[in-house]
Write a protein that holds these residues in place. Structure first.
Motif, PDB file in Angstrom:
ATOM      1  N   TRP A  57       0.843  -1.204   0.000  1.00 40.80           N
ATOM      2  CA  TRP A  57       0.000   0.000   0.000  1.00 40.80           C
ATOM      3  C   TRP A  57       0.877   1.251   0.000  1.00 40.80           C
ATOM      4  CZ3 TRP A  57      -2.436   2.352   4.891  1.00 40.80           C
ATOM      5  CH2 TRP A  57      -3.229   3.431   4.560  1.00 40.80           C
ATOM      6  N   ALA A  58       1.893   1.267   0.845  1.00 35.95           N
ATOM      7  CA  ALA A  58       2.792   2.424   0.898  1.00 35.95           C
ATOM      8  C   ALA A  58       3.505   2.611  -0.430  1.00 35.95           C
ATOM      9  CB  ALA A  58       3.801   2.256   2.027  1.00 35.95           C
ATOM     10  N   MET A  59       3.957   1.525  -1.018  1.00 32.94           N
ATOM     11  CA  MET A  59       4.660   1.617  -2.292  1.00 32.94           C
ATOM     12  C   MET A  59       3.725   2.142  -3.380  1.00 32.94           C
ATOM     13  SD  MET A  59       6.682  -1.329  -4.407  1.00 32.94           S
ATOM     14  CE  MET A  59       5.220  -2.294  -4.665  1.00 32.94           C
ATOM     15  N   SER A  60       2.515   1.627  -3.443  1.00 34.39           N
ATOM     16  CA  SER A  60       1.565   2.070  -4.458  1.00 34.39           C
ATOM     17  C   SER A  60       1.175   3.527  -4.271  1.00 34.39           C
ATOM     18  CB  SER A  60       0.309   1.196  -4.412  1.00 34.39           C
ATOM     19  OG  SER A  60       0.633  -0.141  -4.648  1.00 34.39           O
ATOM     20  N   ALA A  61       0.855   3.906  -3.039  1.00 34.15           N
ATOM     21  CA  ALA A  61       0.464   5.291  -2.771  1.00 34.15           C
ATOM     22  C   ALA A  61       1.611   6.247  -3.063  1.00 34.15           C
ATOM     23  CB  ALA A  61       0.015   5.440  -1.320  1.00 34.15           C
ATOM     24  N   GLY A  62       2.814   5.880  -2.673  1.00 38.42           N
ATOM     25  CA  GLY A  62       3.966   6.740  -2.935  1.00 38.42           C
ATOM     26  C   GLY A  62       4.241   6.901  -4.406  1.00 38.42           C
ATOM     27  N   LEU A  63       4.098   5.831  -5.170  1.00 35.72           N
ATOM     28  CA  LEU A  63       4.356   5.908  -6.600  1.00 35.72           C
ATOM     29  C   LEU A  63       3.284   6.729  -7.309  1.00 35.72           C
ATOM     30  CD1 LEU A  63       6.345   4.989  -8.732  1.00 35.72           C
ATOM     31  CD2 LEU A  63       4.900   3.003  -9.109  1.00 35.72           C
ATOM     32  N   VAL A  64       2.010   6.481  -6.980  1.00 38.78           N
ATOM     33  CA  VAL A  64       0.921   7.219  -7.626  1.00 38.78           C
ATOM     34  C   VAL A  64       1.033   8.708  -7.320  1.00 38.78           C
ATOM     35  CG1 VAL A  64      -1.573   7.602  -7.587  1.00 38.78           C
ATOM     36  CG2 VAL A  64      -0.673   5.288  -7.781  1.00 38.78           C
ATOM     37  N   ARG A  65       1.207   9.055  -6.053  1.00 45.16           N
ATOM     38  CA  ARG A  65       1.298  10.470  -5.675  1.00 45.16           C
ATOM     39  C   ARG A  65       2.638  11.070  -6.090  1.00 45.16           C
ATOM     40  NH1 ARG A  65       0.917  14.987  -5.813  1.00 45.16           N
ATOM     41  NH2 ARG A  65       0.634  16.447  -4.102  1.00 45.16           N
ATOM     42  N   GLY A  66       3.672  10.247  -6.060  1.00 42.18           N
ATOM     43  CA  GLY A  66       5.012  10.740  -6.374  1.00 42.18           C
ATOM     44  C   GLY A  66       5.176  11.188  -7.806  1.00 42.18           C
ATOM     45  N   VAL A  67       4.495  10.540  -8.745  1.00 39.91           N
ATOM     46  CA  VAL A  67       4.607  10.960 -10.134  1.00 39.91           C
ATOM     47  C   VAL A  67       3.653  12.101 -10.468  1.00 39.91           C
ATOM     48  CG1 VAL A  67       5.440   8.724 -10.917  1.00 39.91           C
ATOM     49  CG2 VAL A  67       2.993   9.194 -10.961  1.00 39.91           C
ATOM     50  N   GLY A  68       2.847  12.520  -9.510  1.00 43.32           N
ATOM     51  CA  GLY A  68       2.001  13.691  -9.704  1.00 43.32           C
ATOM     52  C   GLY A  68       0.555  13.396 -10.027  1.00 43.32           C
ATOM     53  N   PHE A  69       0.149  12.149 -10.045  1.00 40.29           N
ATOM     54  CA  PHE A  69      -1.242  11.815 -10.349  1.00 40.29           C
ATOM     55  C   PHE A  69      -2.084  11.946  -9.098  1.00 40.29           C
ATOM     56  CE2 PHE A  69      -4.721   8.717 -10.757  1.00 40.29           C
ATOM     57  CZ  PHE A  69      -5.338   9.242 -11.869  1.00 40.29           C
ATOM     58  N   ILE A  74     -12.862  10.601  -4.398  1.00 39.23           N
ATOM     59  CA  ILE A  74     -12.348  10.972  -3.074  1.00 39.23           C
ATOM     60  C   ILE A  74     -11.694   9.802  -2.336  1.00 39.23           C
ATOM     61  CG2 ILE A  74     -14.558  10.652  -1.881  1.00 39.23           C
ATOM     62  CD1 ILE A  74     -12.086  13.468  -1.165  1.00 39.23           C
ATOM     63  N   LEU A  75     -12.262   8.598  -2.441  1.00 41.39           N
ATOM     64  CA  LEU A  75     -11.661   7.455  -1.744  1.00 41.39           C
ATOM     65  C   LEU A  75     -10.316   7.073  -2.345  1.00 41.39           C
ATOM     66  CD1 LEU A  75     -14.781   5.216  -1.076  1.00 41.39           C
ATOM     67  CD2 LEU A  75     -13.525   6.650   0.533  1.00 41.39           C
ATOM     68  N   TRP A  76     -10.221   7.117  -3.680  1.00 47.04           N
ATOM     69  CA  TRP A  76      -8.930   6.818  -4.316  1.00 47.04           C
ATOM     70  C   TRP A  76      -7.932   7.932  -4.023  1.00 47.04           C
ATOM     71  CZ3 TRP A  76      -9.263   2.122  -4.660  1.00 47.04           C
ATOM     72  CH2 TRP A  76     -10.254   1.439  -5.341  1.00 47.04           C
ATOM     73  N   ARG A  77      -8.414   9.171  -3.987  1.00 50.93           N
ATOM     74  CA  ARG A  77      -7.524  10.296  -3.701  1.00 50.93           C
ATOM     75  C   ARG A  77      -6.914  10.157  -2.310  1.00 50.93           C
ATOM     76  NH1 ARG A  77     -10.475  15.620  -3.815  1.00 50.93           N
ATOM     77  NH2 ARG A  77     -11.110  14.738  -5.781  1.00 50.93           N
ATOM     78  N   TRP A  78      -7.718   9.728  -1.335  1.00 51.67           N
ATOM     79  CA  TRP A  78      -7.185   9.543   0.006  1.00 51.67           C
ATOM     80  C   TRP A  78      -6.280   8.315   0.066  1.00 51.67           C
ATOM     81  CZ3 TRP A  78      -6.988   5.799   3.679  1.00 51.67           C
ATOM     82  CH2 TRP A  78      -6.465   6.197   4.897  1.00 51.67           C
ATOM     83  N   GLY A  79      -6.692   7.214  -0.562  1.00 53.16           N
ATOM     84  CA  GLY A  79      -5.935   5.968  -0.501  1.00 53.16           C
ATOM     85  C   GLY A  79      -4.595   6.018  -1.188  1.00 53.16           C
ATOM     86  N   PHE A  80      -4.430   6.947  -2.125  1.00 53.83           N
ATOM     87  CA  PHE A  80      -3.163   7.079  -2.839  1.00 53.83           C
ATOM     88  C   PHE A  80      -2.536   8.453  -2.624  1.00 53.83           C
ATOM     89  CE2 PHE A  80      -5.326   3.786  -5.396  1.00 53.83           C
ATOM     90  CZ  PHE A  80      -4.405   2.783  -5.214  1.00 53.83           C
ATOM     91  N   SER A  81      -2.708   8.997  -1.432  1.00 59.75           N
ATOM     92  CA  SER A  81      -2.140  10.309  -1.112  1.00 59.75           C
ATOM     93  C   SER A  81      -0.776  10.145  -0.442  1.00 59.75           C
ATOM     94  CB  SER A  81      -3.076  11.063  -0.172  1.00 59.75           C
ATOM     95  OG  SER A  81      -3.127  10.408   1.084  1.00 59.75           O
ATOM     96  N   GLY A  82      -0.105  11.251  -0.249  1.00 58.85           N
ATOM     97  CA  GLY A  82       1.159  11.224   0.481  1.00 58.85           C
ATOM     98  C   GLY A  82       0.965  10.781   1.925  1.00 58.85           C
ATOM     99  N   ALA A  86       2.636   7.550   3.994  1.00 53.58           N
ATOM    100  CA  ALA A  86       3.245   7.610   5.330  1.00 53.58           C
ATOM    101  C   ALA A  86       2.529   6.661   6.292  1.00 53.58           C
ATOM    102  CB  ALA A  86       3.191   9.042   5.861  1.00 53.58           C
ATOM    103  N   ALA A  87       1.203   6.589   6.204  1.00 52.50           N
ATOM    104  CA  ALA A  87       0.440   5.686   7.075  1.00 52.50           C
ATOM    105  C   ALA A  87       0.807   4.230   6.805  1.00 52.50           C
ATOM    106  CB  ALA A  87      -1.060   5.904   6.879  1.00 52.50           C
ATOM    107  N   GLY A  88       0.977   3.872   5.538  1.00 54.02           N
ATOM    108  CA  GLY A  88       1.360   2.515   5.195  1.00 54.02           C
ATOM    109  C   GLY A  88       2.738   2.152   5.723  1.00 54.02           C
ATOM    110  N   LEU A  89       3.682   3.082   5.623  1.00 56.83           N
ATOM    111  CA  LEU A  89       5.028   2.826   6.150  1.00 56.83           C
ATOM    112  C   LEU A  89       5.021   2.732   7.674  1.00 56.83           C
ATOM    113  CD1 LEU A  89       7.219   5.077   3.840  1.00 56.83           C
ATOM    114  CD2 LEU A  89       7.085   2.583   3.864  1.00 56.83           C
TER     115      LEU A  89
END
Length: 99
Positions: A57-69, A74-82, A86-89
């Motif tokens: 989860w942390a890896m996916s969220a970091g990658l999605v948010r990290g590339v700027g997407f 709203i649920l996907w926006r929260w689940g793949f946020s910065g 941090a919560a996943g890590l």
């Protein structure tokens, strides 16, 4: 009278460096876990699925948010946020070394 509402174009995507660095750290953890799979095992030597889920989860969220997407839903926006990264890590660290 037929009026056409003008659509405002979305803001351009920007790289979010802290999340991208967290994703790279998670990718490094996955690489180490591939070489040494006991990293993801519990004390009995069985796979720790909760730890793996938190790291993925942390890896996916970091990658999605990290590339700027930034997802629109709203649920996907929260689940793949910065913050989700941090919560996943933090969850993974708590599951691995928590009390």
């Amino acid at each position: 009278m037929n009026t056409v509402s003008a659509k405002v174009p979305p803001a351009p995507a920007r790289v979010h460096l802290p999340s991208l660095l967290a994703a790279l750290a998670a990718l490094a953890i996955m690489g180490v876990g591939s070489v040494y799979p006991l990293l993801f095992a519990d004390a009995a030597g069985k796979a720790d699925h909760g730890l793996a889920m938190a790291l993925f989860w942390a890896m996916s969220a970091g990658l999605v948010r990290g590339v700027g997407f930034v997802p629109r839903f709203i649920l996907w926006r929260w689940g793949f946020s910065g913050w989700a990264c941090a919560a996943g890590l933090l969850l993974a660290a708590w599951l691995r070394w928590g009390v």
